[in-house]
Write a protein that holds these residues in place. Structure first.
Motif, PDB file in Angstrom:
ATOM      1  N   GLU A  52      -6.172  -5.329  -3.451  1.00 50.70           N
ATOM      2  CA  GLU A  52      -6.393  -4.723  -2.133  1.00 50.70           C
ATOM      3  C   GLU A  52      -6.179  -5.746  -1.024  1.00 50.70           C
ATOM      4  O   GLU A  52      -5.649  -5.412   0.045  1.00 50.70           O
ATOM      5  CB  GLU A  52      -7.796  -4.127  -2.066  1.00 50.70           C
ATOM      6  CG  GLU A  52      -7.982  -2.907  -2.956  1.00 50.70           C
ATOM      7  CD  GLU A  52      -9.323  -2.235  -2.757  1.00 50.70           C
ATOM      8  OE1 GLU A  52     -10.035  -2.617  -1.801  1.00 50.70           O
ATOM      9  OE2 GLU A  52      -9.672  -1.341  -3.546  1.00 50.70           O
ATOM     10  N   SER A  53      -6.579  -6.994  -1.262  1.00 47.98           N
ATOM     11  CA  SER A  53      -6.381  -8.023  -0.239  1.00 47.98           C
ATOM     12  C   SER A  53      -4.892  -8.319  -0.052  1.00 47.98           C
ATOM     13  O   SER A  53      -4.431  -8.541   1.075  1.00 47.98           O
ATOM     14  CB  SER A  53      -7.133  -9.305  -0.616  1.00 47.98           C
ATOM     15  OG  SER A  53      -6.673  -9.824  -1.857  1.00 47.98           O
ATOM     16  N   GLU A  56      -3.301  -5.602   2.153  1.00 49.20           N
ATOM     17  CA  GLU A  56      -3.563  -5.777   3.582  1.00 49.20           C
ATOM     18  C   GLU A  56      -2.793  -6.969   4.150  1.00 49.20           C
ATOM     19  O   GLU A  56      -2.381  -6.949   5.307  1.00 49.20           O
ATOM     20  CB  GLU A  56      -5.061  -5.940   3.827  1.00 49.20           C
ATOM     21  CG  GLU A  56      -5.838  -4.652   3.646  1.00 49.20           C
ATOM     22  CD  GLU A  56      -5.249  -3.507   4.473  1.00 49.20           C
ATOM     23  OE1 GLU A  56      -5.031  -3.679   5.688  1.00 49.20           O
ATOM     24  OE2 GLU A  56      -4.993  -2.430   3.889  1.00 49.20           O
ATOM     25  N   ARG A  57      -2.573  -7.975   3.318  1.00 49.96           N
ATOM     26  CA  ARG A  57      -1.782  -9.122   3.774  1.00 49.96           C
ATOM     27  C   ARG A  57      -0.339  -8.717   4.052  1.00 49.96           C
ATOM     28  O   ARG A  57       0.289  -9.220   4.986  1.00 49.96           O
ATOM     29  CB  ARG A  57      -1.830 -10.235   2.728  1.00 49.96           C
ATOM     30  CG  ARG A  57      -3.153 -10.988   2.646  1.00 49.96           C
ATOM     31  CD  ARG A  57      -3.161 -11.927   1.460  1.00 49.96           C
ATOM     32  NE  ARG A  57      -2.097 -12.929   1.555  1.00 49.96           N
ATOM     33  CZ  ARG A  57      -1.574 -13.569   0.514  1.00 49.96           C
ATOM     34  NH1 ARG A  57      -1.988 -13.266  -0.715  1.00 49.96           N
ATOM     35  NH2 ARG A  57      -0.640 -14.472   0.681  1.00 49.96           N
ATOM     36  N   VAL A  59       0.674  -5.823   5.200  1.00 51.44           N
ATOM     37  CA  VAL A  59       0.695  -5.119   6.483  1.00 51.44           C
ATOM     38  C   VAL A  59       0.507  -6.091   7.637  1.00 51.44           C
ATOM     39  O   VAL A  59       1.209  -6.016   8.652  1.00 51.44           O
ATOM     40  CB  VAL A  59      -0.387  -4.019   6.511  1.00 51.44           C
ATOM     41  CG1 VAL A  59      -0.395  -3.304   7.855  1.00 51.44           C
ATOM     42  CG2 VAL A  59      -0.165  -3.016   5.385  1.00 51.44           C
ATOM     43  N   THR A  60      -0.436  -7.005   7.496  1.00 51.91           N
ATOM     44  CA  THR A  60      -0.701  -7.980   8.564  1.00 51.91           C
ATOM     45  C   THR A  60       0.510  -8.857   8.815  1.00 51.91           C
ATOM     46  O   THR A  60       0.901  -9.095   9.971  1.00 51.91           O
ATOM     47  CB  THR A  60      -1.908  -8.858   8.192  1.00 51.91           C
ATOM     48  OG1 THR A  60      -3.059  -8.027   8.010  1.00 51.91           O
ATOM     49  CG2 THR A  60      -2.192  -9.875   9.277  1.00 51.91           C
ATOM     50  N   ALA A  74       3.312  -0.578   6.164  1.00 52.95           N
ATOM     51  CA  ALA A  74       2.065   0.185   6.263  1.00 52.95           C
ATOM     52  C   ALA A  74       2.206   1.538   5.580  1.00 52.95           C
ATOM     53  O   ALA A  74       1.267   2.012   4.930  1.00 52.95           O
ATOM     54  CB  ALA A  74       1.673   0.363   7.732  1.00 52.95           C
ATOM     55  N   VAL A  77       2.032   0.932   1.788  1.00 59.60           N
ATOM     56  CA  VAL A  77       0.685   0.518   1.387  1.00 59.60           C
ATOM     57  C   VAL A  77      -0.319   1.661   1.497  1.00 59.60           C
ATOM     58  O   VAL A  77      -1.208   1.802   0.653  1.00 59.60           O
ATOM     59  CB  VAL A  77       0.230  -0.684   2.241  1.00 59.60           C
ATOM     60  CG1 VAL A  77      -1.270  -0.920   2.123  1.00 59.60           C
ATOM     61  CG2 VAL A  77       0.986  -1.946   1.818  1.00 59.60           C
ATOM     62  N   ASP A  78      -0.202   2.491   2.522  1.00 63.19           N
ATOM     63  CA  ASP A  78      -1.191   3.539   2.753  1.00 63.19           C
ATOM     64  C   ASP A  78      -0.906   4.838   1.995  1.00 63.19           C
ATOM     65  O   ASP A  78      -1.826   5.611   1.739  1.00 63.19           O
ATOM     66  CB  ASP A  78      -1.288   3.853   4.254  1.00 63.19           C
ATOM     67  CG  ASP A  78      -2.105   2.818   5.004  1.00 63.19           C
ATOM     68  OD1 ASP A  78      -2.449   1.785   4.405  1.00 63.19           O
ATOM     69  OD2 ASP A  78      -2.383   3.031   6.201  1.00 63.19           O
ATOM     70  N   ARG A 121      -4.812   4.904  10.139  1.00 62.26           N
ATOM     71  CA  ARG A 121      -4.012   3.771  10.625  1.00 62.26           C
ATOM     72  C   ARG A 121      -2.590   4.210  10.950  1.00 62.26           C
ATOM     73  O   ARG A 121      -2.052   3.863  12.008  1.00 62.26           O
ATOM     74  CB  ARG A 121      -3.982   2.652   9.583  1.00 62.26           C
ATOM     75  CG  ARG A 121      -2.991   1.542   9.942  1.00 62.26           C
ATOM     76  CD  ARG A 121      -3.203   0.265   9.173  1.00 62.26           C
ATOM     77  NE  ARG A 121      -3.042   0.411   7.727  1.00 62.26           N
ATOM     78  CZ  ARG A 121      -3.309  -0.572   6.864  1.00 62.26           C
ATOM     79  NH1 ARG A 121      -3.752  -1.738   7.308  1.00 62.26           N
ATOM     80  NH2 ARG A 121      -3.140  -0.388   5.567  1.00 62.26           N
TER      81      ARG A 121
END
Length: 236
Positions: A52-53, A56-57, A59-60, A74, A77-78, A121
């Protein structure tokens, strides 16, 4: 003949053998073949999902590239949707004015239309009117023009090869693991199952017609994923 073709041929002969028995055209004492030496199935490749981390990395880090690449990462990932479906998206597939924003896919792998609900998001941060206007008005790099579609009608107008090459460069620069686009799909489905989402809902969100596909091919959960249920069920 490949092992797969040999398997098909052997099982066809076994079915024919059963037909001959049923019709009385062959007696079992005349000899039977059990298919014991049929070539084995090709082993399924091992799948390692993104954490999960890591998700998010992705997307960031993508947000620091540009709006289109951020939206692309995004969305993967989503939603966990297939890369082919993602690259084939058109702006007229988006239904952003409904109470629940979603994408309507007219053609999918199952040859049936499907709906893809968008997360908060995606609906409120990514696909805003301002960002959509930017993507519709901003041409892609000149060097990739022969391999792309129309950026005015498609949010992600790259060919698969162009997107894959860009993803390889992106992960290398950002120091992110590159397990391929399809790993996002495995990761999203596994994460939803681990969160306790009913498998029927997970299958529908993934676009699977059969929950067996969701469970047998995309479920990479383990006991630790369900650890939060231990205390709740210990005295049941």
């Amino acid at each position: 003949m490949t092992p797969g073709a040999a398997r098909v041929a052997v099982y066809a002969l076994l079915d024919y053998q059963q037909y001959l028995y049923a019709q009385g055209l062959l007696e079992e004492h005349q000899g039977t073949y059990s298919g014991a030496d049929v070539p084995p199935k090709n082993p399924m490749p091992a799948i390692s999902v993104y954490s999960e981390s890591d998700m998010e990395r992705f997307v960031t880090a993508a947000r620091g590239v540009d709006i289109r690449w951020w939206a692309f990462m995004a969305y993967l990932v989503d939603t966990g949707r297939r890369i082919g479906e993602t690259l084939s998206l058109r702006w007229d597939h988006f239904r952003l004015d409904d109470a629940l924003a979603y994408v309507e896919l007219p053609e999918t792998k199952t040859n049936e239309p499907q709906y893809v609900p968008l997360t908060e998001r995606l609906a409120r941060e990514v696909f805003t009117p301002e960002h959509i206007a930017w993507m519709k008005q901003t041409p892609l790099r000149v060097g990739s023009a022969p391999n792309v579609g129309d950026y005015r009608s498609q949010p992600f107008p790259w060919s698969y090869n162009v997107a894959r090459a860009r993803f390889e460069r992106f992960t290398e620069r950002a120091g992110l693991p590159n397990k391929g686009f399809h790993c996002f799909r495995h990761s999203v489905i596994t994460s939803r199952l681990a969160a306790g989402v009913p498998i029927q809902a997970v299958a529908a969100l993934a676009g699977h017609k059969n929950v067996g596909t969701t469970d047998s091919r995309y479920n990479h959960t383990n006991a630790l994923a369900f650890a939060r249920f231990v205390e709740r069920t210990a005295h049941v």
